[in-house]
Design a protein around this motif. Structure first.
Motif, mmCIF file in Angstrom:
data_model
loop_
_atom_site.group_PDB
_atom_site.id
_atom_site.type_symbol
_atom_site.label_atom_id
_atom_site.label_comp_id
_atom_site.label_asym_id
_atom_site.label_seq_id
_atom_site.Cartn_x
_atom_site.Cartn_y
_atom_site.Cartn_z
ATOM 1 N N LEU A 1 -8.451 -1.235 -1.469
ATOM 2 C CA LEU A 1 -7.513 -2.018 -0.674
ATOM 3 C C LEU A 1 -8.203 -3.238 -0.066
ATOM 4 O O LEU A 1 -7.679 -4.364 -0.128
ATOM 5 N N ILE A 45 -4.028 1.846 8.563
ATOM 6 C CA ILE A 45 -4.027 0.703 7.634
ATOM 7 C C ILE A 45 -3.510 -0.537 8.352
ATOM 8 O O ILE A 45 -4.127 -1.616 8.286
ATOM 9 N N SER A 50 0.840 -1.198 0.000
ATOM 10 C CA SER A 50 0.000 0.000 0.000
ATOM 11 C C SER A 50 0.878 1.252 0.000
ATOM 12 O O SER A 50 1.853 1.338 0.754
ATOM 13 N N TYR A 73 -10.240 4.625 -1.795
ATOM 14 C CA TYR A 73 -8.935 3.983 -1.581
ATOM 15 C C TYR A 73 -9.103 2.726 -0.732
ATOM 16 O O TYR A 73 -8.575 1.649 -1.068
ATOM 17 N N ASP A 97 2.496 -1.807 4.414
ATOM 18 C CA ASP A 97 2.197 -0.395 4.206
ATOM 19 C C ASP A 97 3.514 0.376 4.130
ATOM 20 O O ASP A 97 4.270 0.437 5.102
#
Length: 284
Positions: free
Chosen positions: A135, A217, A23, A131, A153
């Motif tokens: 994901l 995240i 990511s 987004y 990430d």
């Protein structure tokens, strides 16, 4: 392969079939035209981007990884913050979902031009939600193929930012959402151990769950019983680009330095391969 044409043009999704998602929420440098005049300056609004990180990890696709990247500036909306606005680092200086200041605590907006609650909600709908929908969809897709998936990430930051941390940041800052010295909470300890050891073997300086323990995240998508292990890697920019002692509009950002990046990139390749090996050999 690229994702379907319904993906917004600012959102870049590359689909691989290996059990790894990388990511890139902070590499964007786009300021929507309708917002540009609200910022103090375009340069200030872009200064804290994770410069060139997507280039640094350009090898990820060759490993079969899926990549999800936003091209929108983090100053517009930070895709690695809790959408409720709750701080991820209580008691520490940090920036919010729609940051009002830079990392150096300078105002981002002209007086009276700061986003209100309605504007923040609009930005969530326009950029944050798409987004994270993308994901989440890629994680779910890969879980249909693999019993275990790793979400990595990828981030970077300037080495010295007194408002955020003391002294010089280590080159590698591994975040697994755990207190320093305590068990990891976002991924299996075995995965964190091997990544930590690879960073140590580089000789460049590293820390695990130091100042950066993993953002939204890392914390939100972790589901160890369900086979999803997450971690964040925050890199000091000096590993792949020159860092002036004092950055200003005339000297920042500097260019991506291929020669300087080579040792760092070699370690990162080993790290992503380790993530793949972990996922390939692990049952949830």
């Amino acid at each position: 392969m690229n994702a379907a044409s319904t993906t917004p043009e600012w959102l870049h999704v590359h689909r691989g079939n290996a059990p790894l998602v990388v990511s890139f929420p902070h590499t964007g440098t786009r300021i929507p035209e309708e917002l540009a005049e609200r910022f103090v300056s375009p340069w200030l609004a872009l200064r804290d981007a994770d410069w060139w990180v997507h280039a640094l990890y350009g090898f990820a696709r060759e490993l079969g990884a899926t990549t999800v990247r936003s091209t929108i500036s983090r100053s517009v909306i930070d895709l690695n913050r809790d959408p409720s606005g709750t701080s991820l680092y209580p008691g520490q200086n940090t920036t919010g979902l729609c940051p009002l200041t830079t990392f150096d605590n300078q105002p981002l907006y002209r007086a009276g031009a700061e986003p209100d609650a309605e504007e923040i909600a609009r930005r969530r709908d326009t950029w944050f939600t798409p987004y994270h929908d993308a994901l989440a969809a890629e994680i779910a897709r890969l879980r249909q193929i693999h019993p275990v998936v790793v979400v990595y990430d990828a981030h970077s930051i300037r080495s010295r930012i007194p408002h955020l941390f003391d002294g010089e940041l280590p080159q590698f800052n591994l975040g697994t959402a755990g207190p320093s010295g305590a068990p990891d909470t976002s991924c299996d300890n075995a995965l964190a151990d091997v990544v930590d050891n690879l960073c140590a073997m580089s000789g460049m300086g590293h820390v695990r769950n130091g100042r950066f323990k993993g953002g939204w995240i890392t914390r939100h998508y972790s589901d160890i019983p369900g086979g999803v292990h997450t971690l964040q890697m925050e890199l000091a920019c000096r590993g792949y680009m020159d860092e002036p002692a004092q950055v200003d509009e005339t000297n920042w950002p500097t260019e991506y330095d291929v020669a300087r990046a080579t040792p760092l990139r070699d370690t990162l390749q080993q790290v992503l391969r380790a993530c793949l090996q972990f996922a390939s050999r692990r049952d949830p």
